[in-house]
Each structure stands twice: as C-alpha cells, then as structure tokens.
Design a protein around this motif. Structure first.
Motif: not given
Lengths: 517, 517
Positions: B371-386
């Motif tokens: 949730n924080m990643g979405l709202l902080s304006g991240v453009n590239f999210m590594l480790h998004a699953c697994g």
C-alpha cells in the motif's frame, strides 16, 4: 457474575535477578497509548470539483428523492417544523437545510472514561481505536467456531483493557447469545464499566436500552457528571438506502437529549445498499449523514455526533461482502474529505476481512483497511481489532494480532522528526563511508524509541524459530491470548459503585421476563 | 534444458456447455494488465522546509564527508575531471555538482519487451511491478525450505509470465544454487527470454556478466534494436553508507554505455547502514543516489537510471531486519518526494516481510509495504511478489498471494470516476429509500467492472468453505501454483533465436571452468 466481582488471581513471577528479568520480558504490559494525534497529512482522492459535484448531488437527492423516517411521527413533526416537506413517512429536505442544521454539531468532543487518563478526544487530527462490534460467533484457535457467550464477551473486554494501542473498550465486542436479548445490554455495559477503565459505547437496540445505558453511566460517573459530559459514543446505523428506522432513531434521540455522542453511520454494502460506483456511493452516504446529523441537532442542538461510513464492496459472482478492497478504500478516502468539509468527526475503517481464519487473507484484507483508515483521516475507528469472517465472528487471536498492528498507526502518525537529532548529521559524519551505525553515539542515544517493533511477530533467526516449533502467527497469538487472560487484573473500582451497578442490573433483569427475539 | 525447449503439454478441459463454462472458470488467465498509471495523488510526508533541509544536508555530506569509489581508478578519473576533490578513494563533491550532473538523466524511459504489448514506461505517474529478487532459498507448502535450483527459477518465471497483475519478469527471482556462480546468469537470462515475453533485468554480479546480458539481448531483439532502445532494467546496489564498489560500478558502466537502464539503489537497514532516524536516512539515501546517478551520467550522459531505495528497519532487540514497519514507510514516502524533485523515476517498496511462513505476519507486513508503495509514487517496484523471510526465501505460494493483491493497486490507481455514469444519480433515483441496488439498471450495466475481487481468496459462505476442507490461504495458493504450472504454455519464439541463445549459453559455459564463489 463471579468473573466481574472477583479479580482474577494473578500469576506474576516473583524473585529477583534473571527470573525477574525473564518475568519482565514475558509480562503483559498494561500501558495504554494516548489516542493518536496525526502529524501527517490526510490522503485525498477527490479534487475540489469532484467534492462540489458530490455535495450538489447529495442535496439533490435530499430534495428530490428524499428519505424515509419509519414508525416515527415525532421525527416527522420535527422535520415539518424545520421546513422539510413531509409526505407520509417520506421527508424531502430543501437544498441547504440539512447542512445548515449540521452546523450546531461540535467539531470535536471529549469522551470521558472512568480513569481520566483514558479520556479520548474525538475529532480534529485525532484517531481513537475501538475493537470489533457485533459478531454473534467466536472462533478460537483451539476450539473453532461457535456462538459467543457473556464469558467470551468479558474475555474480549479484558483483552481490550490490556491492549496498549487500543484506546476504547468498544460496545458489543461479541453478542452474548446466552443472555436474553432484552437483558444482555445490562451485562455488556457492566462488563465494560467494571472490567476495564477505558471509554465504552452504549446500547442502541431499543430506546429503553439506551436509557439504561445512561442510567448505568450515572451510577459509574455520578449523575451530575453525565449531565455535563459525554461518557458514551454509540453506534446508530442507517438502513441504507435513505431509511431511518424508528428504533435506531429512538436510541439516537435518547443519546442526543443527554448530550451523549452518536455515530451516524450509513451501512453500505456497495452494489446492494448503494450504487456500484464510488461517486454514487459517496453521494448517498453524504445525503444520509446530512439527514441523520441534522436530525440529531433537531432533537438537541449541540449534541456530539460523528460522520460515519461503514463501507464494503461485494463479490458480484456470489453476492458475498468483500473487505480490504480498493473501491471501499476510495469511498472511505472520499468520505473523510466530505466529513472534514462538514467540520464533523469521521468514523470508518477497521481491521476488516472476509476470511474465516486469521490467516494471510485476513491479514492482507485487514492491513489494507487499517492503513487506509489512518490516511483517510478517520477519527473514530470501530472494528480496529478482532474482526473475522465479514463481522460474523470475533476472534481473540485476530484481536491480539490486529491490536499489535495498531502500534504501526501510532508510529506512522508521528510524521518526520526534523529536529537536529532527527537530521542525524553528527551520526553521518561520525560513521563516514563504509562504516557501521549500530555502535555510533547517535544510534545508542536513540535506538530504544527509533523503530516500532511488533510484540507478537517472530523476528528470530530461522534456526531458532524452527527449533521452537516453527509456529505461525496464529499459534503465537494463541499463546499471547492465554497469557493475557491468565495475568489479567481488574482495575480498581469503588466497591459501592460496583454494588450499585450490580443492583441496577439485578433489578432491571427481575422486572421483565427473558425475551430471545 | 527440456523445460525451456518444449512447451508443457496443456490440460485444458474440452467440450461445450457446462463443462466448458467450468473449464473457463478454472482456467488460468493469461491476460497481463498494462502497467499502472496513477490517477490519484501521491502521499507526501515532508513539507517544503523539510525537503530543503534534507537536500541541503545531503549536499553537505557529499562536500564534507564524501563517498568512496572502491577499486575503481576509472571512476576517480571521471570524478576528478568533473570537478570533484579526489583523495585516495574518497571523492568529495562540491555542493550542486552532483545534482547538476543528474539533470541529463531522463525523467522516464520505455523498457521494451520481446512482446511489444508488454513494454513498460518507467517514470512519471506509472508503476511497474516486478517479482522478488535474490533469495537463495525456496519454501513450498508441501516440501518446506531448501536451497533453490534453476528448475525453481524457471517455475517462478512461468508464474510471473502467467500473473495478470505483474508487468515484469524480474531478474534473480531466486538464486539457482545448483548452477556455477560464474555461469548462472546465462541460465537465468535464457529462462526470462524464452519462458516469458515480459521485460527482464540483466546481471550485475560482474561487469562481464552485464556484457553477456547485453549480448544475449542483442540475440533476442537484434543488435541494432538494442543499440537504440532500452531492453533491460538492472539493479545496482550501493554499499551503504556512501560506498560504491568496483564490481557493481563496473556493471553500471556497462549498462550506461549501452543505454540500458539501472536502478541506483542504496541498501538500507536502518540503524546499521544508515542513521536510526527518518530524516537522517533520507539525507544519506539522497547523497548516495545523487552520487550514483551523477556517476552514470559521467559514464554516458542520457543513460536511463532510477532513484532507488531499499529500506528496512531493524529490531533493536535482536538486530534482525523488520519489514512493513512505519519508519520504513516514512522513509519511502520521503524518498519518493526527493526522487520527484530530481525528476527521476523512483524504485522502492515490495511485498516485504520478515515472516518465515506465508502466514498472517507475512501478509500484514506485505500489505503495509504494498500500500505504501502505491501511495509513495514508486515507479518500479521490485519484490512485488514472492518475498519471504527477509528476502532469504522465495515462495511460490507467497508469489501468487502477493500477485493477487497487486490487482488492488491497479484498481486504487484508477481514482474516482466522476462521469455521469460514475455519479449514478439515475440509480439513486430509481432505487429510492429502502430499495435494493442489485437489480437496478445502473448496477446491471456496471457490475462486471465495478469491484475488484481476489482470484485467490475464499468468499464462500462458511458452510460451503467448511465442507470443502476449511482451507486457509496457503492451501488455496498451493492449489493455484500447481494449476498454473500444470497449464503453463511457453510463448511463441522464433526457433532461430532460441537456438542462437542456446548456442551463446553453451559457448560461454564451455569457455571457462565452473566456479562456485
């Protein structure tokens, strides 16, 4: 009733040295954190134009479609006198009237607890956390799912009393189904009053039960204190769409007349009780809250009320309610903005989940909803811990899991410390490229308060965790629940007050036969 | 290598009517959602004054404390020529120089995939989701925890390819520990190129391996295409505090020279590699990223780079890293603001957790971070699953659990539809007080797209769920993993390209003996 009258025997470890330190590490803390005051902004999804459209549309709904006040000629009279158009039970409210009536409601209020250290201020930048409300069932890790009883209820009150990050004892933490429907409010209130010293909620299932709640509060706080102060915040649900039933409104009338606080709360399962769109739902929520709050002020101007919104979406495949979903989040973010425009405290969110177990599904759903609750500017969060299976079930393990997560909301709300110490330039200079911060002076001076850590989760190395039984979160939570209940100690209460409460409950119970409907 | 060369036989149910519909319901979807473009604001925790203080302090760090470029005389020359003060391996950068050098880095770039429908635009209001990176271990629900192999790696690539809400195939989705350290990059790249058609990451563990990544990409895309387009985004970690080792920088140099993208990423365990305060950590992160990005532009002006920040806090009792914590969230929110001030794409967040199991702890921690990643304006999210156990473990069950939650980020990012249809006034008029929305025309027209629902979670009534075995989320995820791998079909690839890749891998492997360090 022995559970209430006699403090549970404590099992505190005695002795000095290593044993005492181990005891301290495993002791259940009785600290209660102050309610949260946000030092961070709110997250806002509606721009100015969107807010204006929704506010305009809500007034259009009140004017053209109107609302229904069912079985409540008294309310119809109040509305007629205030200038609304009344046609049967349908009330159509001229544009602007409801908002104007809302203006006398306070922007924030203090709810007093019998322990003044536990008083909460509801509204403004504050966030007050209260436990789950309403489940008829309980699920425990060892015994599974069954109907809840008054003993379960008392256990939840004890857990709430001992939960550091929980500010409020709540209301119907579970339905004590072994007590007659027309009498259980007495046992529930007595439990909150005697087993905890945190603020609590009153009964709303019948106007007479709301009146009992006021009477029992007068025994606890003194009649004059209750006449002059708010000591209860109670939950008034609206029968969405746009329907205000006589019983709920009767309870609201009791509380408003006594200057006791009420949450005016549309109960929205999106797609069923409201349109399937965010903007449409917000329009209906605003129309309903404007009406309910305005009505409270017609009953007594200045009565404290909260802009409520219970929001869930629906699984369109099965019709089941879903939780922690993006649409419910968007509605809550928007509702917070609408509440702030009205200058009212805002109630929403909670540790919501659809899952039957306190598993990963439950935790994803709950965390989504808890985070959103913090950032949407919620002032009073019911269901902040213990909710399972769409609210059908209260779970002690889920209770302590969620209650632990509430610490995160406290730390998030602190915002960023920009003091010299917060800037930490001395530390960066001391450590330099390639160094290590663990031993530096700044770290040593700050580490105790620097980072939130869970009191429940496992942070041990894999090998240690494996040797200790490879326990999952539910297993750890189950141990914590047992330890808390085993070490619970009743907060001190004037024996005369305790006796008077018992006498009131006994008299009321003896006055009428049991009813289970 | 049979796993790569031969598409797995499919097990699609055949036949019409009910069987076909059942097959459709249980079939694994191969849709891939477009990368997210946010129609919602970012959440910002730093006010203008705080940003200015941190930016000033970061320049002070660069000027007074400086950074180290280890084993890299080439870099020292570049810095000296650019106007920095070089003392041994210590580089002190005059105030403003690094920021000025960063100005040539693009604000966003397109990373091409071999299937152009899978191209992603990194930067601006976009969010690209990529899977876990780096775990040496795997944990499965049936077989527990063990070292990961190249077959596990291929399974994760397949799961990623089939995950609707995942835009990127990632890089080291797990360490294939059964392949020589000096050769495993070849097998990993081949798997991403052949088993998926989504964009991927290159090797960074040695400059020569980065060069191999470029060469293999030229086989896949054609040499001219790679000369003129970005086809990789690779992860360059900084050895925080303030240290840039020669091997990582050597990989960065290869990618920058080839106009391939790199994430310049401080690796922060708060209290160990950075100060224990949010503002202090942000200062160090900014100093490090300014240096790394400036260096990439010294190597080749215009090379695409990302402002990275891997942030976790620490359990000060045990020294263990903790995840999904409020302090890490605050740092990420702040880092997003600093990245946007620099006009650079931002990488951070992920489905982080410390838990050893994909249980409630894992899910709370992961949801907090997602949730924080979405709202902080991240453009590239590594480790998004697994991700499991602090990144030591990759879990296929956690992979599909997280990947399902990523759907929420897509729906949240849509924002509020304020069209006439979104306002839903016709629905409110049609239904009126006390009515029901399920059957109304507006609901019927909108219900299919109205609400996000999990493809994994259980929304069934308690009794049905209980009869079906009372499965928890891990059990459901395990079934889903098996079903996905059983129905996986390799995306079409020119046989000549596949053969050329195989020949390149074979030649490179034959050229040197295996090394396991």
């Amino acid at each position: 009733m022995s559970d209430v009258a006699q403090p549970t025997e404590t099992r505190r470890a005695r002795g000095g040295g290593g044993a005492a330190r181990r005891a301290e590490r495993t002791a259940v803390s009785l600290d209660t954190a102050r309610y949260i005051t946000r030092n961070i902004p709110n997250f806002e999804v509606l721009n100015a134009e969107a807010i204006e459209i929704i506010e305009w549309n809500a007034e259009t709904v009140l004017e053209e479609v109107g609302v229904r006040f069912v079985d409540n000629p008294y309310a119809l009279d109040l509305w007629r006198n205030a200038g609304a158009s009344v046609d049967g039970e349908r009330v159509r409210i001229p544009r602007g009237l409801a908002r104007k009536l809302c203006a006398t409601a306070p922007g924030q209020y203090t709810q007093h607890a019998r322990n003044p250290d536990r008083n909460v201020v509801v509204g403004g930048k504050n966030l007050v956390l209260a436990p789950v409300y309403g489940p008829p069932f309980i699920r425990t890790a060892d015994a599974g799912r069954r109907y809840a009883t008054i003993n379960d209820f008392r256990d939840f009150v004890k857990l709430g009393y001992m939960s550091k990050w929980l500010h409020h004892s709540g209301g119907t933490v579970c339905e004590p189904t072994d007590v007659a429907v027309n009498k259980r409010h007495l046992d529930m209130l007595q439990a909150h009053m005697v087993l905890s010293d945190k603020p609590y909620m009153g009964s709303v299932t019948e106007p007479g039960r709301a009146q009992d709640s006021v009477e029992m509060s007068k025994i606890l706080f003194g009649a004059e204190f209750v006449d002059n102060n708010t000591v209860m915040t109670s939950l008034i649900n609206i029968n969405s769409p746009l329907t205000f039933d006589g019983i709920m409104m009767g309870a609201l009338e009791v509380y408003a007349r006594n200057m006791q606080a009420a949450i005016i709360s549309p109960f929205i399962v999106g797609g069923a009780m409201a349109p399937v769109t965010v903007a449409g739902t917000l329009t209906q929520v605003l129309a309903e809250v404007l009406t309910g709050v305005a009505y409270s002020q017609l009953v007594r101007a200045g009565a404290p009320v909260i802009f409520g919104a219970f929001v869930t979406s629906i699984d369109m495949n099965s019709g089941a309610p879903t939780f922690g979903t993006p649409e419910a989040s968007m509605i809550t973010y928007g509702a917070g903005q609408l509440a702030r425009r009205l200058g009212l405290p805002f109630r929403s969110a909670g540790a919501f989940c659809a899952s039957k177990l306190p598993d990963a599904q439950a935790a994803y759903e709950s965390a989504n909803s808890l985070n959103m609750g913090l950032l949407s500017g919620v002032n009073f969060m019911l269901h902040a811990c213990g909710w399972l299976e769409g609210g059908l079930v209260a779970s002690p393990e889920k209770f302590v899991m969620d209650a632990d997560q509430l610490g995160i909301l406290h730390h998030m709300a602190r915002g960023v410390d920009m003091s010299e110490n917060g800037q930490a330039m001395d530390a960066i200079r001391e450590v330099g490229p390639g160094g290590h911060y663990l031993g530096c002076a700044h770290t040593q001076a700050n580490f105790k308060e620097a980072f939130w850590r869970s009191d429940l989760f496992d942070y041990k190395p894999f090998e240690t965790w494996d040797e200790e039984g490879a326990r999952d979160t539910v297993a750890l939570a189950h141990i914590r629940v047992r330890r808390m209940l085993d070490t619970y100690q009743q907060p001190a209460l004037d024996p005369g007050v305790a006796e008077a409460l018992q006498a009131f409950v006994d008299t009321r119970k003896a006055a009428v036969p049991d009813a289970f409907v």
